[in-house]
Design a protein around this motif. Structure first.
Motif, PDB file in Angstrom:
ATOM      1  N   ARG A  71       0.820  -1.219   0.000  1.00 27.99           N
ATOM      2  CA  ARG A  71       0.000   0.000   0.000  1.00 27.99           C
ATOM      3  C   ARG A  71       0.850   1.264   0.000  1.00 27.99           C
ATOM      4  O   ARG A  71       0.440   2.317   0.495  1.00 27.99           O
ATOM      5  N   SER A  72       2.041   1.171  -0.569  1.00 24.82           N
ATOM      6  CA  SER A  72       2.903   2.357  -0.687  1.00 24.82           C
ATOM      7  C   SER A  72       3.003   2.836  -2.130  1.00 24.82           C
ATOM      8  O   SER A  72       3.613   3.866  -2.397  1.00 24.82           O
ATOM      9  N   GLY A  73       2.402   2.065  -3.067  1.00 21.53           N
ATOM     10  CA  GLY A  73       2.461   2.457  -4.467  1.00 21.53           C
ATOM     11  C   GLY A  73       3.402   1.634  -5.305  1.00 21.53           C
ATOM     12  O   GLY A  73       3.680   1.979  -6.454  1.00 21.53           O
ATOM     13  N   THR A  74       3.904   0.516  -4.779  1.00 25.89           N
ATOM     14  CA  THR A  74       4.885  -0.278  -5.520  1.00 25.89           C
ATOM     15  C   THR A  74       4.311  -0.858  -6.806  1.00 25.89           C
ATOM     16  O   THR A  74       5.013  -0.944  -7.819  1.00 25.89           O
ATOM     17  N   SER A  75       3.046  -1.267  -6.791  1.00 29.76           N
ATOM     18  CA  SER A  75       2.451  -1.842  -8.002  1.00 29.76           C
ATOM     19  C   SER A  75       2.327  -0.793  -9.101  1.00 29.76           C
ATOM     20  O   SER A  75       2.612  -1.069 -10.272  1.00 29.76           O
TER      21      SER A  75
ATOM     22  N   ASP B  68       5.999 -11.953 -13.675  1.00 24.82           N
ATOM     23  CA  ASP B  68       4.795 -12.232 -12.873  1.00 24.82           C
ATOM     24  C   ASP B  68       3.863 -11.031 -12.789  1.00 24.82           C
ATOM     25  O   ASP B  68       3.412 -10.650 -11.704  1.00 24.82           O
ATOM     26  N   GLU B  69       3.566 -10.454 -13.939  1.00 26.25           N
ATOM     27  CA  GLU B  69       2.657  -9.299 -13.952  1.00 26.25           C
ATOM     28  C   GLU B  69       1.311  -9.657 -13.340  1.00 26.25           C
ATOM     29  O   GLU B  69       0.703  -8.834 -12.642  1.00 26.25           O
ATOM     30  N   GLN B  70       0.832 -10.875 -13.579  1.00 25.96           N
ATOM     31  CA  GLN B  70      -0.472 -11.294 -13.061  1.00 25.96           C
ATOM     32  C   GLN B  70      -0.466 -11.396 -11.541  1.00 25.96           C
ATOM     33  O   GLN B  70      -1.517 -11.456 -10.914  1.00 25.96           O
TER      34      GLN B  70
ATOM     35  N   LEU C 126       1.136  -9.086  -9.720  1.00 25.61           N
ATOM     36  CA  LEU C 126       1.621  -7.754  -9.358  1.00 25.61           C
ATOM     37  C   LEU C 126       3.135  -7.727  -9.247  1.00 25.61           C
ATOM     38  O   LEU C 126       3.695  -7.064  -8.374  1.00 25.61           O
ATOM     39  N   TYR C 127       3.804  -8.504 -10.113  1.00 24.87           N
ATOM     40  CA  TYR C 127       5.263  -8.482 -10.282  1.00 24.87           C
ATOM     41  C   TYR C 127       6.030  -9.045  -9.091  1.00 24.87           C
ATOM     42  O   TYR C 127       7.230  -8.818  -8.955  1.00 24.87           O
ATOM     43  N   GLU C 128       5.351  -9.814  -8.228  1.00 22.29           N
ATOM     44  CA  GLU C 128       6.002 -10.349  -7.021  1.00 22.29           C
ATOM     45  C   GLU C 128       6.683 -11.681  -7.354  1.00 22.29           C
ATOM     46  O   GLU C 128       6.273 -12.750  -6.890  1.00 22.29           O
ATOM     47  N   HIS C 129       7.751 -11.617  -8.123  1.00 20.75           N
ATOM     48  CA  HIS C 129       8.409 -12.820  -8.646  1.00 20.75           C
ATOM     49  C   HIS C 129       9.075 -13.649  -7.554  1.00 20.75           C
ATOM     50  O   HIS C 129       9.279 -14.857  -7.726  1.00 20.75           O
ATOM     51  N   PHE C 130       9.436 -13.015  -6.440  1.00 14.49           N
ATOM     52  CA  PHE C 130      10.144 -13.738  -5.378  1.00 14.49           C
ATOM     53  C   PHE C 130       9.305 -13.858  -4.108  1.00 14.49           C
ATOM     54  O   PHE C 130       9.836 -14.165  -3.041  1.00 14.49           O
ATOM     55  N   GLU C 131       8.013 -13.631  -4.208  1.00 15.41           N
ATOM     56  CA  GLU C 131       7.109 -13.782  -3.069  1.00 15.41           C
ATOM     57  C   GLU C 131       6.652 -15.239  -2.987  1.00 15.41           C
ATOM     58  O   GLU C 131       5.977 -15.735  -3.891  1.00 15.41           O
ATOM     59  N   PRO C 132       7.002 -15.964  -1.914  1.00 10.35           N
ATOM     60  CA  PRO C 132       6.695 -17.398  -1.841  1.00 10.35           C
ATOM     61  C   PRO C 132       5.222 -17.730  -1.596  1.00 10.35           C
ATOM     62  O   PRO C 132       4.856 -18.902  -1.645  1.00 10.35           O
ATOM     63  N   ASP C 133       4.406 -16.768  -1.336  1.00 11.39           N
ATOM     64  CA  ASP C 133       3.027 -17.043  -0.930  1.00 11.39           C
ATOM     65  C   ASP C 133       2.119 -17.337  -2.132  1.00 11.39           C
ATOM     66  O   ASP C 133       1.080 -16.699  -2.324  1.00 11.39           O
ATOM     67  N   TYR C 134       2.529 -18.308  -2.955  1.00  7.94           N
ATOM     68  CA  TYR C 134       1.749 -18.724  -4.123  1.00  7.94           C
ATOM     69  C   TYR C 134       1.812 -20.244  -4.244  1.00  7.94           C
ATOM     70  O   TYR C 134       2.758 -20.879  -3.754  1.00  7.94           O
ATOM     71  N   PRO C 135       0.812 -20.866  -4.893  1.00  8.09           N
ATOM     72  CA  PRO C 135       0.726 -22.339  -4.924  1.00  8.09           C
ATOM     73  C   PRO C 135       1.932 -23.036  -5.554  1.00  8.09           C
ATOM     74  O   PRO C 135       2.210 -24.191  -5.206  1.00  8.09           O
ATOM     75  N   ASP C 136       2.624 -22.371  -6.481  1.00 12.45           N
ATOM     76  CA  ASP C 136       3.743 -23.041  -7.138  1.00 12.45           C
ATOM     77  C   ASP C 136       5.051 -22.928  -6.355  1.00 12.45           C
ATOM     78  O   ASP C 136       6.105 -23.355  -6.833  1.00 12.45           O
ATOM     79  N   TRP C 137       4.973 -22.356  -5.158  1.00 16.98           N
ATOM     80  CA  TRP C 137       6.131 -22.296  -4.264  1.00 16.98           C
ATOM     81  C   TRP C 137       5.995 -23.386  -3.199  1.00 16.98           C
ATOM     82  O   TRP C 137       4.904 -23.870  -2.931  1.00 16.98           O
TER      83      TRP C 137
END
Length: 220
Positions: free
Chosen positions: A10-14, A31-33, A35-46
């Protein structure tokens, strides 16, 4: 050259990441879909969030596969691998920060209450906040503590960045030139008006006052 955007939720990064993706169309926006969080582990494929060793291995693989010219963003998070932080400390980064921290906490709560995190300017939907007219919600302490943790972690990591290409302030985003389809602010109302939507607003204020006291201790 990579464009790495680092900030807190909520700081405007997206917005900033999408703006740079528009400015550098030949760069690969990762990982545009998401929101560009390519290294965020909180997704099913991690791997699961509690499997830190597997997250480290996945992170190292992703670092090795990074294209020369790419764009991605990062937020501090308890599941994030230290390997990606060590990687970006040596790279040029664009920091995104927000002066109105109380407004940031309010926005974070609305995001969790509605699970609506972004709006593109060409979307027809007009209910930007995701809340129906006169709808209210209870702000959960776990949401507050999560953002407080991230802000503190970001504060302590900031001195380790060796090449800060630019610091962008949330409050200056309206002055960014339009360079294509961008995200628009979801909750442009004043903090005063948004607080009316929060049932336990006085409790939220007390949490924030304590947060401010703790923040003064960090900065000593």
């Amino acid at each position: 050259m990579k464009k790495i955007i680092v900030g807190t939720p909520r700081s405007g990064t997206s917005f900033v990441t999408r703006w740079y993706a528009n400015k550098f169309p030949k760069h690969i926006a990762l990982d545009e879909q998401r929101l560009y969080e390519h290294f965020e582990p909180d997704y099913p494929d991690w791997p699961p969030n509690n499997n830190f060793k597997a997250i480290d291995e996945q992170t190292k693989k992703r670092i090795k596969k990074l294209p020369t010219d790419c764009i991605f963003k990062m937020h501090p998070g308890p599941e994030m691998s230290e390997y990606i932080w060590q990687y970006v400390y040596d790279k040029p980064v664009i920091l995104v920060k927000r002066k109105d921290l109380f407004g940031q906490f309010i926005s974070y709560g609305i995001g969790w209450a509605t699970f609506k995190w972004y709006v593109l300017e060409d979307w027809k939907e007009k209910s930007l906040s995701g809340l129906k007219e006169d709808e209210t919600f209870t702000y959960k302490k776990e949401w507050f503590d999560n953002l407080a943790w991230r802000l503190k972690d970001f504060f302590y990591r900031e001195p380790h960045f060796k090449h800060i290409e630019r610091t962008v302030w949330f409050e200056d985003l309206p002055d960014f030139p339009n360079n294509g389809n961008l995200l628009v602010r979801q909750n442009p109302q004043s903090n005063y008006k948004k607080l009316k939507r929060i049932k336990n607003k006085n409790e939220l204020k007390s949490w924030f006052e304590e947060f401010e006291r703790n923040m003064k201790k960090w900065r000593r």
